[in-house]
Write an enzyme that holds these catalytic residues in place. Structure first.
Site: not given
Ligand code: GLN
Ligand code: ZN
Length: 749
Positions: A15-16, A18, A114, A428, A512, A557, A662, A691
């Site tokens: 991951r250089e 990054k 995505k 969370g 990543c 995932w 989101e 983000h």
């Molecule tokens: N509960 C997770 C967090 O807060 C949800 C992460 C996500 O939706 N990608 O990190």
């Protein structure tokens, strides 16, 4: 036969890229140092593929953030607000990717979505009515020259104009077709420059062709490529498709003047059929995508040979190229970095570098290699768990339905929880600071004891709860300090999983993920999150929300098995998480969030397959997880990164009590869809973008909430950020949440 690779990972074996990018963002290294790291990664990719004997090696598959954004910059499709910042080209690029707040202004990032059915996310280009589309950049030319200097006559990888226009957002009244001519001319200019530098091959990536296409789409595609191909000169042009078959345009594609066509035989269910029914034009090259670019299992050579043999009935051997099904961007670098996995397991895996060897072996038809490969498919150790199989087959229809119905539960929960109007909460995770990561690492490496590890986390939880109380949030979280990743953490506590040390895959920008591998039948070994949630609840009188990852996301995932169906794997995981939900409830946790961030990930790219091939089992699998709880227990779910507008009914039928999602980056378009569909579930559309490090002002959040309120019922509205806060810094998180609570209070007033 010769071999072709569509694209190669770029973030660095360790991951250089990054780490260098993050240092650059933090102002710790300069642009020249970042550029040098990028150059080294490109050199590594090219040399590695050359050493493996790959014939058609891509260049320009590299990016500092995203290839679609690169394409936007290449052709000047850059919104004015970023240009107005008057930054250097690279800084402007990062401003569009990540947002910018500083001496030159304050702007949000472009939206992120995505990339088809992968866990990679691209930046959505915004094309304004007065955009002047023209060739502005030199990246593909520079990277071609760089490869040439290394003695490699690379195939220049370009995001194709059709996919680019289809993925772009048009902010004014103009449409994709209004820019087709200018974009065609710009690509032609680029091809001329490449030719002048000695390039002989270009690859146009057109994954959008595997989607459902209407006649106007097809007309747009043909118009653009007729233009480009009429000016291709001496260049050999490969049209590369992936992530499915091209059933809507097969005839159009094969009758255009492409020199080669790349077709996916892994995900393209109808690819072989299309060729058998329609044949393949003589004189053209077929790049057959047979080595899976998305999964990590060894290729089954005998099966692959079967496909290639069938293809040889339609394409001469000299015109048939063995290729990857999509870019190798979606798999980790190499098994060589894995020091802990036993050989008996490793033998079954193949990462990007190993896939290069597979391509060569398949192309060569080497008998020894084929024999050795066949042995892998006779058995795998530790796969079967009969108890799990039995439990799945005894699931009853009623296990998929929670009772009483939503409306009744909503009343009960409102009375019991007594939350204010517009309750505030977070998704969370809290910032994963250096000490938090170190604590986990030290525990993993055995340099601290379990007691020390737990004590540290409990301290963190206590502080985090105090902070949330101080900020004034209504529903509290414990912060997820014990979790490296929302999927890997659960995988580690489930049987049937296998883990890697360095198998990182790019998710977006420089971020990543390290997907665990579903190796065998899955079950829960012991309670996973209960002790953390119970501890957190003991620190506060406010409700603490338990935090789990849902079965569909865990599956999506992870690298899934290829020997049983995705549905069966998902149900196994759902039963394991169901046990956890019931244990949390039993231990006094009254609100439980089950994240399904990746629900959409495996949604088929063609609408006609959505329900029958996916949602019809994925949504019930989610319901199976929570159908056993009492009416008073409030079930939340959370989703992010993608459009939901078109699957709103399916999301409502997950039958959660609250969903947070989101929305801030997609400009709240989703709200209309909720309204149109009479969405019953309570909603928390993210009111700011996590983000980006930018702190949203109170006014801005009030404005977002005002827009949201116009379209939702007040009694159903929650206030929260759009995703977890783990990638954010401490200061910006605190400031943002304070503004969020202040905004909620203003609206309540
Ligand atoms: N509960 C997770 C967090 O807060 C949800 C992460 C996500 O939706 N990608 O990190
Ligand atoms: Zn999220």
């Amino acid at each position: 036969m010769i071999t072709s690779v569509i694209g190669f990972p770029r973030i660095g074996k360790d991951r250089e890229l990054k780490f260098a990018s993050e240092k650059f963002f933090a102002g710790k290294i300069n642009e020249a140092e970042l550029q040098e790291t990028g150059r080294m990664q490109r050199e590594f990719s090219l040399k590695t593929q050359k050493a493996a004997g790959i014939d058609l090696i891509p260049c320009n598959d590299f990016s500092f953030y995203d290839n679609v954004l690169d394409t936007a910059f290449l052709f000047n499709a850059v919104p004015q607000r970023y240009k107005d910042l008057n930054l250097s080209v690279l800084d402007t690029y990062f401003a569009a990717a990540r947002g910018y707040q500083g001496a030159n202004g304050n702007v949000k990032a472009l939206a992120m979505k995505k990339w088809f059915n992968t866990n990679y996310h691209y930046i959505v280009p915004e094309i304004e009515d007065d955009a002047v589309i023209e060739l502005k950049g030199t990246k593909p030319v520079d990277e071609f020259k760089e490869a040439k200097a290394l003695g490699i006559d690379a195939k220049v990888d370009l995001i194709g104009p059709f996919t680019f226009l289809k993925l772009a957002r048009f902010t004014g009244s103009k449409k994709a077709s209004d820019f087709a001519e200018a974009l065609t001319d710009a690509y032609i200019k680029l091809l001329e420059k490449l030719t002048a530098e000695g390039a002989s091959k270009v690859q146009f990536d057109e994954p959008y062709l595997v989607r459902d296409l209407g006649s106007s789409d097809i007309a747009l595609f043909e118009e653009i490529y007729k233009g480009i191909l009429s000016k291709k000169g001496s260049l050999s042009v490969l049209l590369q498709t992936y992530f499915g078959d091209i059933r809507d345009v097969y005839g159009n594609v094969t009758s255009l003047d492409f020199d080669a066509v790349g077709i996916d035989f892994v995900e393209g269910r109808k690819s072989l059929e299309l060729i058998k029914e329609n044949g393949f034009p003589k004189g053209k090259i077929l790049v057959a995508g047979v080595v899976n670019g998305k999964n990590i299992w060894r290729n089954n050579y005998a099966k692959t040979k079967g496909i290639l043999d069938e293809l040889k009935n339609f394409v001469s051997e000299s015109s048939l190229v063995v290729g990857t099904s999509c870019s190798l961007l979606h798999v980790p670098y190499t098994l060589e970095s894995e020091t802990k996995l036993p050989e008996s397991y490793k033998a079954h895996f193949s990462f990007a570098i190993e896939k290069l060897a597979e391509l060569s072996e398949i192309a060569s038809g080497n008998e020894d290699a084929f024999k050795k490969n066949a042995e892998l498919f006779t058995s795998r150790p530790d796969v079967l768990d009969q108890a799990v199989k039995d439990r799945v087959s005894s699931i009853k229809e009623e296990d998929y339905t929670r009772l009483p119905a939503f409306e009744e539960r909503e009343k009960i929960q409102k009375e019991l929880l007594k939350l204010p109007l517009f309750p505030t909460t977070t998704i969370g995770s809290f910032p994963q600071t250096e000490d938090v990561r170190k604590n986990r690492k030290d525990f993993k490496n055995g340099t601290i004891t379990e007691e020390q590890y737990v004590a540290f986390n409990e301290n963190k939880i206590r502080e985090c709860i105090k902070q949330q109380e101080d900020i004034g949030l209504d529903v509290i979280v414990h912060g997820e300090f014990e979790r490296n990743d929302m999927v890997e953490y659960f995988g580690e506590h489930l049987s049937g999983y296998v883990f890697t040390e360095k198998a990182w895959v790019l998710s977006y920008g420089t971020r990543c993920v390290k997907p665990p591998i579903i190796w065998g039948d899955v079950s829960r070994k012991e309670p996973i999150t209960v002790k953390w949630s119970v501890f957190a609840q003991s620190c506060t009188d406010k409700p603490v929300k338990g935090m789990l990852t849902g079965p569909v996301t865990i599956l999506n995932w992870s690298f899934p098995r290829e020997d049983i169906s995705l549905q069966e794997s998902t149900l196994q995981i759902a039963l394991a998480i169901r046990d956890e939900v019931l244990d949390l409830e039993k231990n006094g946790i009254g609100i439980i969030q089950i994240d399904e961030a990746a629900l959409r990930e495996k949604l088929p790219l063609r609408k006609s397959d959505w329900y029958s091939e996916y949602l019809d089992w994925a949504i019930p699998a989610f319901r199976l997880v929570h159908s056993g709880v009492a009416a008073k227990t409030q079930i939340h779910t959370h989703m992010c990164y993608s459009e939901f507008t078109d699957i709103i009914p399916a999301i409502d039928s997950m039958d959660a009590d609250v969903i947070t999602f989101e929305a801030s980056r997609s400009d709240l378009l989703i709200l209309d869809a909720l309204k149109d569909n009479n969405f019953k579930t309570e909603v928390g559309p993210g009111v700011y973008d996590i983000h980006s490090p930018r702190v949203p002002s109170v006014d801005e959040i009030v404005a977002a909430l005002t827009k949201i309120r116009a379209k939702t019922e007040d009694s159903k509205l929650w206030v929260n950020p759009d995703c977890g806060l783990k990638t954010r810094g401490v200061t910006e998180t605190d400031a943002s949440l304070r503004n969020l609570v202040a905004a909620a209070k203003i609206i309540r007033g």
